[in-house]
Write an enzyme that holds these catalytic residues in place. Structure first.
Site, PDB file in Angstrom:
ATOM      1  N   HIS A  69       0.645   8.360  10.873  1.00  0.00           N
ATOM      2  CA  HIS A  69      -0.468   8.510  10.677  1.00  0.00           C
ATOM      3  C   HIS A  69      -1.348   7.149  11.896  1.00  0.00           C
ATOM      4  CE1 HIS A  69      -0.052   4.580   8.950  1.00  0.00           C
ATOM      5  NE2 HIS A  69       0.994   5.483   8.216  1.00  0.00           N
TER       6      HIS A  69
HETATM    7  P1  TYD Z   1       2.385   5.438   4.128  1.00  0.00           P
HETATM    8  O1  TYD Z   1       1.225   4.313   4.060  1.00  0.00           O
HETATM    9  O2  TYD Z   1       1.953   6.908   4.219  1.00  0.00           O
HETATM   10  O3  TYD Z   1       3.563   5.538   4.140  1.00  0.00           O
HETATM   11  P2  TYD Z   1       4.120   4.634   5.721  1.00  0.00           P
HETATM   12  O4  TYD Z   1       3.039   4.789   6.467  1.00  0.00           O
HETATM   13  O5  TYD Z   1       5.010   3.478   5.539  1.00  0.00           O
HETATM   14  O6  TYD Z   1       5.406   6.036   5.448  1.00  0.00           O
HETATM   15  O7  TYD Z   1       2.076   5.530   2.254  1.00  0.00           O
HETATM   16  C1  TYD Z   1       3.535   5.880   1.295  1.00  0.00           C
HETATM   17  C2  TYD Z   1       2.569   6.625  -0.330  1.00  0.00           C
HETATM   18  O8  TYD Z   1       2.946   4.821  -0.343  1.00  0.00           O
HETATM   19  C3  TYD Z   1       0.972   6.742  -0.378  1.00  0.00           C
HETATM   20  O9  TYD Z   1       1.510   7.892  -1.013  1.00  0.00           O
HETATM   21  C4  TYD Z   1       0.014   5.900  -0.525  1.00  0.00           C
HETATM   22  C5  TYD Z   1       1.592   4.916  -1.344  1.00  0.00           C
HETATM   23  N1  TYD Z   1       0.959   3.044  -0.529  1.00  0.00           N
HETATM   24  C6  TYD Z   1      -0.472   2.756  -1.212  1.00  0.00           C
HETATM   25  O10 TYD Z   1      -0.217   3.042  -2.899  1.00  0.00           O
HETATM   26  N2  TYD Z   1      -0.737   1.024  -1.363  1.00  0.00           N
HETATM   27  C7  TYD Z   1      -0.137   0.723   0.442  1.00  0.00           C
HETATM   28  O11 TYD Z   1       0.038  -0.046   0.438  1.00  0.00           O
HETATM   29  C8  TYD Z   1       0.682   1.793   0.983  1.00  0.00           C
HETATM   30  C9  TYD Z   1       0.540   1.038   2.528  1.00  0.00           C
HETATM   31  C10 TYD Z   1       0.893   3.063   0.875  1.00  0.00           C
END
Ligand code: TYD
Length: 139
Positions: free
Chosen positions: A52
């Site tokens: 993303h």
């Molecule tokens: P995501 O940012 O997509 O993970 P990555 O980019 O590290 O693979 O987040 C994964 C899940 O965690 C998504 O459902 C949102 C949740 N999340 C939170 O609730 N708070 C946060 O600070 C972060 C980073 C993610």
């Protein structure tokens, strides 16, 4: 933003025979105030995280333990960084696509963010992201 705005930042390392110490102060060692800290751990071999970009959020990622790769993409060019020390990290400004992979066993990815969590700040579709960067769609 483009890949030239992304950079490795070396952090202070206070060496001590009792164990080394590294410190990160917002706006001093990295270009933003730190509003949020999170970490990735227990990542199974072969998994990919990220996938993303963020409209506003800036981020700084560190291999607090072990190693992993960060692939960055600005919609035109891609580059790959290998993070494997706890005394430097990668600054990723807003509007840069990132994917994290090649996690070593037991690695910990420490992420510092300039904003509180906000799902509305995410761009999760790579085609949408590329269109935005090519100016077809306003972010
Ligand atoms: P995501 O940012 O997509 O993970 P990555 O980019 O590290 O693979 O987040 C994964 C899940 O965690 C998504 O459902 C949102 C949740 N999340 C939170 O609730 N708070 C946060 O600070 C972060 C980073 C993610």
């Amino acid at each position: 933003m483009s890949l030239s705005d992304c950079k490795i930042i070396d952090l202070p390392k206070i060496e001590d025979r009792r164990g080394n110490l590294t410190v990160i102060e917002g706006k001093r060692h990295i270009p933003f105030e730190i509003k949020r800290v999170y970490y990735l751990y227990d990542v199974p071999g072969g998994e990919t995280r990220g996938g993303h970009a963020h409209k506003i959020l800036q981020q700084f990622v560190i291999a607090a333990s072990g190693s992993f790769d960060v692939m960055l993409d600005d919609g035109f060019t891609k580059t790959r960084y290998h993070l494997n020390r706890s005394y430097f990290g990668l600054y990723i400004p807003q509007m840069i696509w990132r994917e994290l992979d090649n996690f070593s066993s037991g690695s910990v990815c420490l992420a510092l963010a300039s904003e509180y969590y906000d799902e509305a700040d995410y761009i999760r579709d790579h085609e949408d992201y590329c269109n935005m960067m090519k100016g077809d769609i306003k972010a």
